[in-house]
Scaffold this motif. Structure first.
Motif, short mmCIF file in Angstrom:
data_model
loop_
_atom_site.label_atom_id
_atom_site.label_comp_id
_atom_site.label_asym_id
_atom_site.label_seq_id
_atom_site.Cartn_x
_atom_site.Cartn_y
_atom_site.Cartn_z
N PRO A 164 2.56 -59.26 24.51
CA PRO A 164 2.48 -59.07 23.06
C PRO A 164 3.71 -59.63 22.36
N GLU A 165 3.59 -59.88 21.07
CA GLU A 165 4.73 -60.36 20.30
C GLU A 165 5.83 -59.31 20.31
N GLY A 166 7.07 -59.74 20.49
CA GLY A 166 8.19 -58.81 20.54
C GLY A 166 8.24 -58.01 21.82
N PHE A 167 7.72 -58.57 22.89
CA PHE A 167 7.64 -57.88 24.18
C PHE A 167 9.00 -57.34 24.63
N VAL A 168 9.01 -56.07 25.10
CA VAL A 168 10.19 -55.44 25.69
C VAL A 168 9.85 -55.02 27.11
N HIS A 169 10.62 -55.49 28.07
CA HIS A 169 10.36 -55.18 29.48
C HIS A 169 10.62 -53.71 29.76
N TYR A 170 9.88 -53.17 30.71
CA TYR A 170 10.04 -51.76 31.13
C TYR A 170 11.51 -51.45 31.42
N ASP A 171 12.19 -52.33 32.13
CA ASP A 171 13.58 -52.07 32.54
C ASP A 171 14.54 -51.99 31.36
N ASP A 172 14.18 -52.63 30.24
CA ASP A 172 15.09 -52.66 29.10
C ASP A 172 15.23 -51.31 28.41
N ASP A 203 12.77 -50.55 15.24
CA ASP A 203 13.08 -50.85 13.85
C ASP A 203 12.91 -52.35 13.58
N ASP A 204 12.48 -52.69 12.39
CA ASP A 204 12.24 -54.09 12.04
C ASP A 204 13.52 -54.92 12.03
#
Length: 435
Positions: A283-291, A389-390
């Motif tokens: 997805p757009e703005g993907f954040v990995h689980y580890d982050d 947050d944006d």
């Protein structure tokens, strides 16, 4: 027999039936009483169940809409009424023996009539997963026989109505090896953390299969849908070589069900049609689980205090790629990682402590959502989602998940003839900052 001959036979039978209806005599169309026929069927099915030398593999789907996906359960039936059960959830090297019985219930049926922790894990309300404690996975432990051969049996769950396939295992299959391969397949796919898969036909995207929560279920838009809201869901089960949908689906005139995983290219290819593939994406703005792992500063208004209190909290691994343990408040609890949008959410109704001493007894502490001081929602659907947050990538707001519309926080409550709030354990207007 030709079609014409068939029509003649049907017409002849019709005339005979019409003639018979004009007489005052009734004749049983079966040559044996119903009870005797059912007993014969049960004996036949018992022979089939116990004749598989290496047991059976059931693709098991709990909950009537298959909301929690599918699971592999292995059975080895004995004529003395005992059955040995194993599953991917229990893991390789784990099995349990209990009792089963063939009975008459809406037809010949199979029931597991003594408790087996591996099978009944999916049907007991005490299971904390699925729909949370009090609901569990809402699965079956009794099944009606729909179709039976020596190689494959079709069962229907009496509670859910789900149709499930059970296949005889080849003698060369080692149970532990098979479950290990299934778990390895899950790990390979999970490690990609794809939030969706484009279903392509000859390289062109026909539809997009989006992960629905953290269970093996896709949601997608059928190609014959009239608008964007006519989505459909399909649950799937992991196999030793890929995945298999609950039932075949048709996309652009192409019917598919089983897919083979390629761990080098990180894609699925339809087993019977190499032109159809599932190609993963983020997805757009993907954040990995580890982050999300590590130290955070958590801020909340506590109880009826209008000022914010700061807490040093930690997000640690709970179930890899699926959930975290949030620690630093009076009781730790679980936070979900949602791969569809790489955001986070909190499922309410979690039991934080089973036996808290209170009022001359031992009572559970339960996590509930709140709309402010002195209020709470006992409904587990009313939850919290955690959104970035944006403008600040390290700042995350704890907001209503949209199911109820007024959740502003959460509380930790004693379940004791109602709900009694702890002092300083209602948190609202929350946010946190990654350190």
């Amino acid at each position: 027999m030709t079609l014409t001959m068939k029509k003649i036979c049907v017409f002849t039978l019709f005339l005979l039936a019409l003639f018979a209806s004009c007489t005052h005599e009734t004749k049983d169309i079966f040559d044996k009483p119903a009870a005797e026929r059912i007993n014969e069927a049960l004996e036949e099915y018992l022979d089939v169940l116990t004749s598989a030398p290496n047991g059976w593999l059931l693709y098991y789907y709990p909950e009537r809409s298959q909301a929690y996906g599918g699971y592999n359960i292995l059975f080895d039936f004995s004529r003395d009424g005992s059955v040995t059960v194993a599953s991917e959830v229990a893991g390789p090297g784990q099995s349990e023996t209990s009792l089963y019985e063939l009975i008459s219930s809406k037809g010949p049926a199979l029931t597991f009539n003594t408790y087996n922790s591996i099978l009944h894990y999916f049907s007991t309300p005490a299971t904390s997963e699925g729909g949370s404690t009090g609901y569990g996975f809402e699965g079956d432990y009794e099944f009606v026989f729909m179709d039976v051969t020596s190689k494959e049996i079709t069962l229907q769950g009496i509670k859910t109505g789900n149709t499930m396939k059970m296949v005889a295992l080849d003698a060369s299959v080692d149970w532990d090896d098979y479950l290990e391969e299934v778990l390895q397949m899950e790990e390979e796919v999970d490690n990609c953390l794809y939030g969706f898969y484009d279903l392509t036909i000859n390289g062109s995207v026909a539809t997009t299969m989006t992960m629905l929560g953290n269970y093996p279920v896709f949601t997608y838009l059928p190609t014959d849908a009239e608008n964007e809201y006519e989505t459909a869901n399909t649950a799937y089960v992991y196999t030793e070589s890929g995945i298999s949908f609950y039932e075949p689906i048709e996309i652009d005139g192409v019917t598919v069900q089983e897919f083979i995983w390629n761990n080098d290219e990180l894609i699925f290819t339809a087993k019977d049609n190499s032109s159809v593939q599932l190609v993963g994406g983020y997805p757009e703005g993907f954040v990995h689980y580890d982050d999300y792992l590590g130290a955070w500063k958590f801020y909340a208004k506590v109880a009826r205090d209008e000022t914010y209190t700061e807490y040093n909290v930690t997000m640690s691994e709970n179930q890899r790629n699926y959930s975290y343990t949030f620690s630093g408040l009076p009781w730790p609890f679980s936070i979900n990682y949602n791969r569809a949008d790489s955001g986070m959410s909190i499922t309410m109704g979690q039991v934080l402590q089973e036996d808290y001493p209170y009022n001359n007894g031992l009572w559970p502490i339960v996590l509930y959502s709140s709309s402010g001081p002195g209020s709470l929602y006992a409904n587990s659907i009313a939850g919290i989602k955690i959104t970035r947050d944006d403008d600040n990538d390290n700042l995350y707001w704890w907001v209503d998940n949209g199911e109820v519309g007024s959740v502003t926080g959460f509380g930790m409550y004693i379940v004791h003839t109602g709900y009694t709030s702890f002092t300083n354990t209602t948190f609202y207007d929350c946010y946190m900052i990654k350190q």
